[in-house]
Design a protein around this motif. Sequence first.
Motif, PDB file in Angstrom:
ATOM      1  N   ARG A  94       0.813  -1.220   0.000  1.00 25.09           N
ATOM      2  CA  ARG A  94       0.000   0.000   0.000  1.00 25.09           C
ATOM      3  C   ARG A  94       0.846   1.270   0.000  1.00 25.09           C
ATOM      4  O   ARG A  94       0.290   2.367   0.006  1.00 25.09           O
ATOM      5  N   ASP A  95       2.167   1.142  -0.024  1.00 24.14           N
ATOM      6  CA  ASP A  95       3.026   2.324   0.097  1.00 24.14           C
ATOM      7  C   ASP A  95       3.834   2.610  -1.166  1.00 24.14           C
ATOM      8  O   ASP A  95       4.841   3.300  -1.121  1.00 24.14           O
ATOM      9  N   LEU A 117      -8.598  -4.820  -2.532  1.00 25.13           N
ATOM     10  CA  LEU A 117      -7.870  -3.557  -2.491  1.00 25.13           C
ATOM     11  C   LEU A 117      -8.556  -2.494  -1.636  1.00 25.13           C
ATOM     12  O   LEU A 117      -8.061  -1.373  -1.538  1.00 25.13           O
ATOM     13  N   PRO A 163      -9.250  -0.236   1.297  1.00 24.80           N
ATOM     14  CA  PRO A 163      -8.317   0.196   2.349  1.00 24.80           C
ATOM     15  C   PRO A 163      -8.570  -0.521   3.666  1.00 24.80           C
ATOM     16  O   PRO A 163      -9.707  -0.650   4.113  1.00 24.80           O
ATOM     17  N   ALA A 174      -2.381  -0.337   8.781  1.00 24.05           N
ATOM     18  CA  ALA A 174      -2.076   0.953   8.178  1.00 24.05           C
ATOM     19  C   ALA A 174      -0.760   1.476   8.738  1.00 24.05           C
ATOM     20  O   ALA A 174      -0.440   1.292   9.902  1.00 24.05           O
ATOM     21  N   THR A 176       2.055   4.272   4.213  1.00 28.33           N
ATOM     22  CA  THR A 176       0.858   4.003   3.425  1.00 28.33           C
ATOM     23  C   THR A 176      -0.014   5.241   3.335  1.00 28.33           C
ATOM     24  O   THR A 176      -0.507   5.593   2.262  1.00 28.33           O
ATOM     25  N   ARG A 232       1.455   7.871   0.978  1.00 24.10           N
ATOM     26  CA  ARG A 232       1.356   7.553  -0.441  1.00 24.10           C
ATOM     27  C   ARG A 232      -0.099   7.455  -0.902  1.00 24.10           C
ATOM     28  O   ARG A 232      -0.360   7.339  -2.085  1.00 24.10           O
ATOM     29  N   GLY A 292      -2.255   4.972  -0.242  1.00 21.19           N
ATOM     30  CA  GLY A 292      -2.734   3.624  -0.475  1.00 21.19           C
ATOM     31  C   GLY A 292      -2.751   3.281  -1.959  1.00 21.19           C
ATOM     32  O   GLY A 292      -1.915   3.746  -2.725  1.00 21.19           O
ATOM     33  N   ILE A 293      -3.716   2.461  -2.385  1.00 24.09           N
ATOM     34  CA  ILE A 293      -3.840   2.047  -3.778  1.00 24.09           C
ATOM     35  C   ILE A 293      -5.073   2.705  -4.392  1.00 24.09           C
ATOM     36  O   ILE A 293      -6.196   2.526  -3.906  1.00 24.09           O
ATOM     37  N   ARG A 294      -4.866   3.446  -5.449  1.00 24.00           N
ATOM     38  CA  ARG A 294      -5.980   4.047  -6.182  1.00 24.00           C
ATOM     39  C   ARG A 294      -6.599   2.961  -7.052  1.00 24.00           C
ATOM     40  O   ARG A 294      -5.919   2.356  -7.879  1.00 24.00           O
ATOM     41  N   THR A 295      -7.891   2.701  -6.868  1.00 24.47           N
ATOM     42  CA  THR A 295      -8.534   1.572  -7.530  1.00 24.47           C
ATOM     43  C   THR A 295      -9.644   2.044  -8.472  1.00 24.47           C
ATOM     44  O   THR A 295     -10.529   2.805  -8.075  1.00 24.47           O
TER      45      THR A 295
END
Length: 297
Positions: free
Chosen positions: A114-115, A131, A133, A139, A143, A146, A148-151
Amino acid sequence: MLATQRRHLILQELQSSGTVRVADLAGVLGVSEMTVRRDIDTLDAEGQLLRVHGGATRTGTFSAIEPGFVSKSAQETEAKQAIAAEALSLLRPDMTLLISGGTTTYEFARLLPRDLGLTVATNSIMVANALVPGTVGPATAATAARGGIRTLVLGGQRTPSEALVGPVTMHAMENLHADLCFMGVHGIDPEAGITSPNLLEAEANAAMIGASGALVVLADASKYGVVGLAGIAPLASIGTLITDSGIATRGARHEAADVLRQAVGDLRIAAAPSAQLRSPLPSSRTPQVSAYKGHDA
């Protein structure tokens, strides 16, 4: 052993041998012949094999039966986890990824850091869920920094494998560009390439390949020699293929690994302990007849 696991092993033996005997299966699986007969009855009803006196035989060369996500998730679990872990080595900060449907790609999504500032576009409901959060791992400050992850979830018609396909999916793909595409497949074959039992999913997967800088296929060894109804792409289109150590025993003369090394850009074999523990059934091999259907991508 779960019923889904037993039935998968039965289908594996049919793939390599052409026919299986109830008595042989009962001995290898460690269950009663009655249990094996019930499994064969179920698979026969699903159209995945043909029940005959004393055993079963294959229905034909090409597979058009699309197994559900839950059924597939119980199969080759250790191999899929090993493959997913190996795939992490291909990641770099700020990458944009396309991830297709599948149980191995789901395992990969669960492990994504996630980072790294990753952006993921997927047509898989299960991948998207993985994915969310906070669903995997604690956490951290890194993370949070950054983001996290853009989904991005591609819409469409839902399939038994929890993928989204059809015109809506294809429209969403038109203007996407990704660094890497991580793809799970139903089958991988020297002649047929990578295939799917679902025509619309094959179409969506081919579009993902076209929208990506490179293709990474995540496929456990049991997928070798399996030919689905619809072609996705030839083996030459694969930049990196990650499979498990069970590939060493695949092919008519255990030549699968050598064939794949020559066909794909980079073959990586992840260690999967259970792949070396299976006991093959004592039966003769029926040659695999292959043909390529569908479009190249």
